[in-house]
Write an enzyme that holds these catalytic residues in place. Structure first.
Site, PDB file in Angstrom:
ATOM      1  CE  LYS A 137      63.459  -0.723  84.228  1.00  0.00           C
ATOM      2  NZ  LYS A 137      62.655  -0.147  83.206  1.00  0.00           N
TER       3      LYS A 137
ATOM      4  CB  SER B 234      60.579  -0.770  80.766  1.00  0.00           C
ATOM      5  OG  SER B 234      60.427  -1.668  81.829  1.00  0.00           O
TER       6      SER B 234
END
Length: 161
Positions: free
Chosen positions: A114, A71
């Site tokens: 993230k 990600s």
């Protein structure tokens, strides 16, 4: 064998020798026991001290974290090991663009890595996975909006996590 003196004198000398030897032996045992106990308690003390220091270092300064998953590619590759520091959030707060390590909402035992896209109260333009529908979302109070750099391969705040 020739003894000078009486049998009583010989027995008395033997008792004194045994008594002295016994006292010496007990003293030696006490000294050894004190030494062993002292070293054991010192070792326990050092272990507790260094354990507390390590805990504080990892809790307040930072630690090493392995990021898994695609990600955050290309910024952070799958299985990259990063140093996550905790000091700057106390002095500067979390800002847009920061990369953060957070608890996974789906699995609290694991962490996610993230990028902060929005802070509380921000209006975020969101795309659905098909990119046909665009909408706006507001970041709730006490929350941040997180997205992975690899948007096609990231489960993040766009999906309600």
């Amino acid at each position: 064998m020739f003894f000078s003196g009486s049998l009583a004198t010989a027995l008395k000398i033997e008792c004194i020798v045994e008594q002295t030897y016994g006292q010496w032996w007990q003293s030696l045992h006490r000294t050894m026991l004190r030494g062993v106990l002292g070293k054991t308690f010192r070792l326990i003390g050092y272990t507790i001290q260094y354990g507390c220091i390590a805990h504080c270092a990892f809790e307040y300064i930072g630690g090493v974290v392995m990021c898994s998953g695609p990600s955050m590619e290309p910024t952070i590759q799958n299985s990259d090991i990063v140093f996550a520091e905790n000091l700057s959030r106390h002095f500067y707060g979390i800002q847009r663009g920061d990369i953060v390590i957070a608890k996974s909402p789906t699995d609290p035992k694991s962490n996610i890595c993230k990028r902060v896209i929005g802070l509380e109260g921000d209006k975020i333009l969101t795309n659905s996975p098909s990119d046909f529908f665009k909408s706006h979302s507001y970041v709730p109070t006490g929350h941040v909006w997180l997205e992975g750099d690899n948007l096609q391969n990231s489960t993040d705040s766009r999906f309600g996590l």
